[in-house]
Write an enzyme that holds these catalytic residues in place. Structure first.
Site, PDB file in Angstrom:
ATOM      1  N   CYS A 228      35.599  17.768 -29.289  1.00  0.00           N
ATOM      2  CA  CYS A 228      35.844  17.442 -27.888  1.00  0.00           C
ATOM      3  C   CYS A 228      34.519  17.340 -27.143  1.00  0.00           C
ATOM      4  O   CYS A 228      33.466  17.611 -27.687  1.00  0.00           O
ATOM      5  CB  CYS A 228      36.719  18.505 -27.248  1.00  0.00           C
TER       6      CYS A 228
ATOM      7  N   ALA B 208      32.382  20.335 -27.224  1.00  0.00           N
ATOM      8  CA  ALA B 208      31.664  20.467 -28.497  1.00  0.00           C
ATOM      9  C   ALA B 208      30.407  19.611 -28.489  1.00  0.00           C
ATOM     10  O   ALA B 208      29.359  20.023 -28.985  1.00  0.00           O
ATOM     11  CB  ALA B 208      32.565  20.064 -29.656  1.00  0.00           C
TER      12      ALA B 208
ATOM     13  N   ARG C 126      26.497  26.139 -36.191  1.00  0.00           N
ATOM     14  CA  ARG C 126      25.806  24.902 -36.516  1.00  0.00           C
ATOM     15  C   ARG C 126      24.450  25.126 -37.185  1.00  0.00           C
ATOM     16  O   ARG C 126      23.778  24.206 -37.565  1.00  0.00           O
ATOM     17  CB  ARG C 126      25.640  24.050 -35.258  1.00  0.00           C
TER      18      ARG C 126
ATOM     19  N   HIS D 157      28.122  14.242 -25.519  1.00  0.00           N
ATOM     20  CA  HIS D 157      26.688  13.979 -25.655  1.00  0.00           C
ATOM     21  C   HIS D 157      26.186  13.239 -24.421  1.00  0.00           C
ATOM     22  O   HIS D 157      25.142  13.545 -23.868  1.00  0.00           O
ATOM     23  CB  HIS D 157      26.399  13.102 -26.870  1.00  0.00           C
TER      24      HIS D 157
END
Lengths: 70, 491
Positions: free
Chosen positions: B62, B65, B96, B195
């Protein structure tokens, strides 16, 4: 009225980028490309065209401009 | 198995689509294609960045994220508040593997989870007061933080909290940047929009900080690494070779990065862009506003590294060009024995990739250096411009799949029969249980780095370790194997 960014591509050709559509394509035709007038209808590689209000002189690239569907 | 022709690939796609209802079939057909490297415009044969079909299994993330997990999260000296209920932050905490240097909890906060832990009353009465209090508490408990970002989770947008106002007020109070990021999970179709939102927040709140300050001593060789998240130490492996060729790396975005580095980025001479998908927005912005050119590079596998180093050097004077050649010569000599060792063990193996960001196209070169072939690739959240770039790298008639569903991926694997699959953790155990070697390519399967020359040696070892593991010969249970042998004897 999407924001488009016109920049010099890696190969030297002008490219038009539309962030909203994530579309970057070469500019194949530009209506006015004279020292005293720049802009108008811009056609890109996939055939669609956008209209940018003509500027009084060629801008320093890259530049973000408002465009209309031409 | 010989390579497939375009007709065979298309037939396979049709066969896989057969089980879907008419409408779903029509929609999914647009996302699957046989590659044709001569096509310049990917949108003619593949559709991407569209909403996933309800009812199928997608592995997308999403917007939260994309912003908290990818772009903002690795900035180590800032505290990133997961603003909303506790789960989003906790379940994505430290997953991550963005490595960093520092003392966690003192001056760096990378693997910690800060959340406003929304309760029912915060949803009903709004969470602005809680955020206000929380920022104050954070600054008291962790005084060495350099700034705070507020990463919105879904409810913030739904209940209409004004995080911008709170951030502005608290920023004045604690005299540090407090950056509101409107990355509610429901925005957009995948993490890709996250992003973009994160990039826009950096553009508005971070980059202008030093616009009127020229006290930073620049050199003609200043560069910044953009879009390298230092997974398993990737950015360090990239940084060493850039510095060796004579460049000065001013900032790393955002793996092992700091707020100060990001603020200094507008002073560099060239932006080196690794992950195009997540950071092209900010590179374009810096090109327009600060006149900094950007160049995409690829640090996977010696062939592509050499290519990229020469491309980067072409923006600088002869000393850097010589530096690049020197570095290439030095490391090619180191890489030769690596390739000599692993290539014979991996030659001719076929790989299918399904990851995000830049890897489906960037790792192709590294596999080719090992004599392997990528026979299928797809992006979770790629856009048209990613496929434009990918199609040139891939062989003719190879499979392309966008936002592939669990079912489709399994069926493709069953008929293409690759020797190795590179994808995420959610796919890992399905394919391992099917007896196919698998590498988790999101966080390098807890290995890495894979970037640069040092990374390639590790990459080659890992691929060999996975592919030639003796366990793959033991997939059939011994009693079943003997049974079939006995049957043979009887027959």
């Amino acid at each position: 009225m999407p924001m488009v960014m016109i920049r010099q591509g890696e190969s030297g050709a002008m490219t038009l980028y539309i962030a909203k559509k994530d579309l970057e394509d070469v500019v194949t035709a530009i209506e006015f490309d004279q020292p005293d007038k720049w802009g108008g209808t811009i056609t890109i590689g996939d055939g669609t065209s956008y209209y940018i209000d003509p500027l009084p002189c060629p801008p320093k690239l890259p530049i973000s401009l408002r465009a209309r569907r031409g | 198995m010989s390579t497939m022709t375009t007709e065979q690939t298309e037939a396979l796609i049709q066969e896989v689509l057969e089980v879907y209802p008419e409408k779903a079939k029509k929609d999914r057909a647009k996302h699957l294609a046989a590659n044709d490297p001569t096509v310049e415009q990917s949108n003619k044969c593949i559709t991407s960045n569209k909403k996933s079909l309800p009812g199928v299994m997608t592995i997308r993330g999403c917007a939260y994220a994309g912003s908290k997990g990818v772009v903002w999260g690795p900035i180590k000296d800032m505290i990133h508040i997961s603003h909303g209920p506790v789960g989003c932050g906790q379940y994505s905490r430290a997953g991550r593997r963005n490595y960093y240097v520092g003392t966690t909890g003192v001056n760096t906060f990378g693997t910690m989870n800060f959340t406003s832990d929304f309760q029912e009353k915060d949803i009903v009465f709004g969470g602005d007061k809680k955020l206000d209090k929380l920022i104050g508490e954070i600054d008291t408990l962790f005084p060495l933080n350099k700034g705070i970002s507020v990463q919105s989770e879904c409810p913030i947008g739904l209940i209409g909290d004004d995080i911008e106002a709170v951030s502005k007020k608290k920023s004045k109070e604690i005299e540090k940047p407090v950056i509101p990021v409107r990355c509610e999970g429901f925005r957009g179709v995948s993490q890709s929009l996250g992003h973009h939102i994160a990039n826009d927040a950096i553009r508005d709140h971070v980059l202008p900080a030093l616009d009127n300050d020229n006290s930073f001593q620049t050199t003609p060789y200043d560069v910044s690494i953009i879009g390298d998240y230092n997974i398993g130490g990737d950015a360090w492996a990239s940084r060493t070779i850039l510095e060796e060729m004579g460049l000065r790396v001013v900032s790393q975005w955002s793996g092992d990065g700091t707020l100060a580095e990001m603020e200094l980025t507008p002073k560099v001479k060239l932006n080196l862009l690794h992950c195009y998908r997540s950071m092209n927005y900010i590179s374009r912005h810096m090109e327009e506003k600060y006149g900094i050119p950007w160049v995409e590079y690829n640090f996977f596998g010696p062939t592509k590294v050499a290519e990229s180093l020469r491309k980067i050097a072409s923006y600088f004077d002869d000393s850097i060009k010589e530096g690049a050649e020197r570095v290439i010569a030095k490391y090619e000599a180191e890489m030769a024995p690596v390739i000599a060792k692993y290539r014979p063990r991996l030659e001719g193996k076929r790989v299918m990739l399904y990851v995000g960001g830049l890897r489906p196209r960037h790792t192709i070169g590294a596999y080719e250096d090992l004599g392997m072939e990528v026979v299928g690739a797809g992006y979770e959240f790629g856009h048209n411009d990613d496929y434009d770039r990918t199609m040139k790298e891939m062989g003719n008639a190879t499979l392309l799949y966008d936002d592939v569903t669990g079912y489709e991926f399994e069926e493709f694997v069953k008929s293409v029969k690759p020797d190795l699959i590179g994808s995420g953790i959610k796919e890992k155990y399905i394919f391992q249980k099917m007896g196919i070697p698998f590498r988790q390519m999101h966080s390098w399967d807890y290995s890495g780095p894979y970037h640069g020359y040092d990374g390639f040696a590790i990459f080659a070892r890992d691929m060999d370790m996975t592919l030639n593991n003796p366990c793959w010969g033991k997939i059939i249970a011994p009693w079943k194997a003997t049974e079939s042998e006995e049957m043979k004897e009887a027959a």
